[in-house]
Design a protein around this motif. Structure first.
Motif, mmCIF file in Angstrom:
data_model
loop_
_atom_site.group_PDB
_atom_site.id
_atom_site.type_symbol
_atom_site.label_atom_id
_atom_site.label_comp_id
_atom_site.label_asym_id
_atom_site.label_seq_id
_atom_site.Cartn_x
_atom_site.Cartn_y
_atom_site.Cartn_z
ATOM 1 N N GLU A 22 4.986 26.625 -6.694
ATOM 2 C CA GLU A 22 5.595 27.542 -5.733
ATOM 3 C C GLU A 22 6.409 26.770 -4.700
ATOM 4 O OE1 GLU A 22 4.272 30.857 -2.367
ATOM 5 O OE2 GLU A 22 2.795 30.112 -3.807
ATOM 6 N N VAL A 23 5.828 25.690 -4.213
ATOM 7 C CA VAL A 23 6.528 24.857 -3.228
ATOM 8 C C VAL A 23 7.743 24.183 -3.853
ATOM 9 C CG1 VAL A 23 6.333 22.797 -1.789
ATOM 10 C CG2 VAL A 23 4.479 24.468 -1.826
ATOM 11 N N LEU A 24 7.581 23.614 -5.045
ATOM 12 C CA LEU A 24 8.679 22.901 -5.696
ATOM 13 C C LEU A 24 9.812 23.850 -6.077
ATOM 14 C CD1 LEU A 24 6.620 20.445 -7.913
ATOM 15 C CD2 LEU A 24 7.971 19.865 -5.888
ATOM 16 N N ASN A 25 9.469 25.061 -6.529
ATOM 17 C CA ASN A 25 10.514 26.033 -6.848
ATOM 18 C C ASN A 25 11.321 26.407 -5.615
ATOM 19 O OD1 ASN A 25 10.207 26.282 -9.625
ATOM 20 N ND2 ASN A 25 8.607 27.851 -9.450
ATOM 21 N N GLY A 171 6.100 14.961 -6.756
ATOM 22 C CA GLY A 171 7.085 15.992 -6.445
ATOM 23 C C GLY A 171 8.506 15.538 -6.720
ATOM 24 N N LEU A 172 8.810 14.273 -6.397
ATOM 25 C CA LEU A 172 10.170 13.766 -6.626
ATOM 26 C C LEU A 172 10.506 13.683 -8.104
ATOM 27 C CD1 LEU A 172 10.511 10.943 -3.928
ATOM 28 C CD2 LEU A 172 11.525 13.233 -3.915
ATOM 29 N N ARG A 173 9.513 13.438 -8.951
ATOM 30 C CA ARG A 173 9.781 13.404 -10.393
ATOM 31 C C ARG A 173 10.233 14.776 -10.887
ATOM 32 N NH1 ARG A 173 4.899 10.176 -10.306
ATOM 33 N NH2 ARG A 173 5.468 7.966 -10.510
ATOM 34 N N VAL A 174 9.733 15.821 -10.273
ATOM 35 C CA VAL A 174 10.167 17.173 -10.635
ATOM 36 C C VAL A 174 11.534 17.481 -10.034
ATOM 37 C CG1 VAL A 174 9.638 19.639 -10.420
ATOM 38 C CG2 VAL A 174 7.789 17.991 -10.831
ATOM 39 N N LEU A 175 11.736 17.067 -8.793
ATOM 40 C CA LEU A 175 12.986 17.396 -8.094
ATOM 41 C C LEU A 175 14.152 16.518 -8.509
ATOM 42 C CD1 LEU A 175 11.714 17.929 -4.431
ATOM 43 C CD2 LEU A 175 12.074 19.651 -6.204
ATOM 44 N N ALA A 176 13.874 15.307 -9.001
ATOM 45 C CA ALA A 176 14.931 14.326 -9.257
ATOM 46 C C ALA A 176 16.079 14.876 -10.098
ATOM 47 C CB ALA A 176 14.347 13.069 -9.900
ATOM 48 N N PRO A 177 15.831 15.482 -11.285
ATOM 49 C CA PRO A 177 16.976 15.961 -12.083
ATOM 50 C C PRO A 177 17.766 17.053 -11.389
ATOM 51 C CG PRO A 177 14.885 16.685 -13.035
ATOM 52 C CD PRO A 177 14.550 15.687 -11.971
ATOM 53 N N HIS A 178 17.108 17.863 -10.553
ATOM 54 C CA HIS A 178 17.810 18.929 -9.843
ATOM 55 C C HIS A 178 18.680 18.357 -8.719
ATOM 56 C CE1 HIS A 178 15.520 21.968 -12.011
ATOM 57 N NE2 HIS A 178 14.429 21.242 -11.775
ATOM 58 N N ILE A 179 18.149 17.364 -7.999
ATOM 59 C CA ILE A 179 18.951 16.718 -6.960
ATOM 60 C C ILE A 179 20.141 16.007 -7.588
ATOM 61 C CG2 ILE A 179 18.957 15.014 -5.105
ATOM 62 C CD1 ILE A 179 15.940 15.494 -4.804
ATOM 63 N N GLN A 180 19.877 15.316 -8.702
ATOM 64 C CA GLN A 180 20.945 14.596 -9.400
ATOM 65 C C GLN A 180 22.040 15.562 -9.844
ATOM 66 O OE1 GLN A 180 19.718 12.870 -13.163
ATOM 67 N NE2 GLN A 180 20.986 11.067 -12.793
#
Length: 389
Positions: A22-25, A171-180
């Motif tokens: 929920e937080v990561l989404n 958390g960064l492993r999940v967010l990394a491709p989206h930030i990239q």
């Protein structure tokens, strides 16, 4: 220095998968919102640190950095004290152990500085002793986002190394491709906006009208000079459709539209008053139309109409160029001077330096034999008309 965050959800420190997602989404949504609103990247970084980072890990920044030559350019930042970006860029950019070692990691990597060198080894560096020690920072977790030549783009989150950063790294492993992906989209959008803005500025600065038309002669775009030619009676722009007032000119245009192959033509259009105006028309393919900056996709024709009403026609510039064997730029300057314009006017109109204009003038003097601007103007005034050459 913590940036305040309104009701930022925090990732559960224990294993609570539904709450984590929920937080990561929510953070992923903020990341993509920042593509459309780049001014929100700082707040997005603040939300990431507030949701993922342990206590006292308050800073985050995205920057392009190079070690050869050493340089850095901040894209976004949160939680940094005043002056930190300037000091880092001027003194430490690309010139400390972390930046040099991080350069070898691939895009998408989540890297803990403790994995590339020990904290004891890092504490001996001048970068730590002279810059980071006052803030108690001796560790950093970063995401490698992109590469451009010798530069690397990274999201950096520094803090004191005695805290548990496993939640942050997870958390960064999940967010990394989206930030990239978001940073690449932002870069493309910025590049396209810059190119389109430059193209619009260039077309508006042109001393003639420029139209892009579809194959039904509907106007897709036009520069600021266009309205003047309607007022002068050369064209009609009813219901956003383009037409020459002179029937013979309009027939030439329609014949070109019906032509099966890309082609172009040049002719003199007439106004109701009998005044002439030079016209250039280019037929273009759909593939190339999409690559012409400032013009809408779907264009079939690019039409340029002479010089602005009251300015010297293009045909006069060509005549002067042929008479004295001048280059097009030299002839354009000579005719402009004869029309009463100054060197400064020409420099502003063509977006060149005054020294470049003076260099052109020297070439004109050499080829015409004129020793001054006044003698040049008098010489041009004595030229025979085009019918007498």
């Amino acid at each position: 220095m913590r940036v305040s965050i309104d009701h930022a959800p925090t990732l559960a420190r224990g294993h609570n998968e539904p709450a984590e997602w929920e937080v990561l989404n929510a953070l992923i949504g903020r990341i993509y919102d920042s593509v459309l609103h780049p001014e929100c990247w700082n707040e997005t970084l603040a939300r990431i640190t507030g949701a993922l980072c342990p206590l006292s890990w308050e800073a985050a920044f995205i920057l392009w950095e190079s070690t050869a030559p050493p340089q850095a350019r901040f894209v976004a930042a949160s939680g940094l004290a005043a002056g930190v970006q300037e000091i880092y860029s001027a003194v430490y950019a690309g010139n400390h152990p972390w930046s040099r070692k991080l350069m070898r990691y691939g895009n998408g990597s989540v890297v803990d500085s403790n994995d590339i060198m020990t904290r004891e080894e890092f504490s001996e560096s001048a970068f730590f002793r002279n810059f980071l020690a006052p803030w108690g920072i001796d560790r950093m977790v970063c995401v490698m986002l992109d590469r451009r030549g010798n530069e690397r783009l990274g999201l950096m989150l520094p803090g004191p190394g005695d805290r548990d950063v496993e939640t942050l790294k997870r958390g960064l492993r999940v967010l990394a491709p989206h930030i990239q992906r978001a940073m690449r989209i932002s870069d493309r959008v910025a590049t396209l906006e810059l190119a389109a803005g430059a193209a619009r500025a260039a077309t508006d600065f042109a001393p003639f009208a420029i139209f892009s038309l579809d194959d039904q002669l509907n106007i897709l775009s036009a520069n600021s000079r266009a309205a003047g030619y309607e007022e002068a009676g050369f064209i009609r722009l009813a219901q956003d459709r383009f037409a020459f007032a002179h029937p013979a000119s309009q027939k030439k245009l329609i014949d070109l539209v019906k032509s099966p192959n890309p082609a172009g033509l040049a002719f003199q259009a007439l106004a109701a008053s009998g005044a002439e105006c030079p016209v250039l028309v280019a037929r273009i393919t759909q593939q190339s139309a999409q690559q012409i900056g400032g013009f809408s996709a779907g264009a079939s024709l690019i039409v340029t109409i002479g010089s602005a009403p009251g300015e010297t026609p293009v045909v006069e510039i060509d005549r002067v160029a042929q008479w004295f064997a001048l280059t097009p730029a030299e002839a354009r300057l000579a005719v402009g001077l004869a029309a009463g314009h100054s060197l400064q006017d020409y420099a502003a109109q063509r977006a060149v330096s005054l020294n470049a204009v003076r260099f052109l003038l020297k070439g004109i003097f050499r080829k015409t034999g004129a020793a001054s601007q006044a003698k040049l103007v008098a010489m041009l005034a004595r030229l025979p008309s085009s019918g007498g050459q």
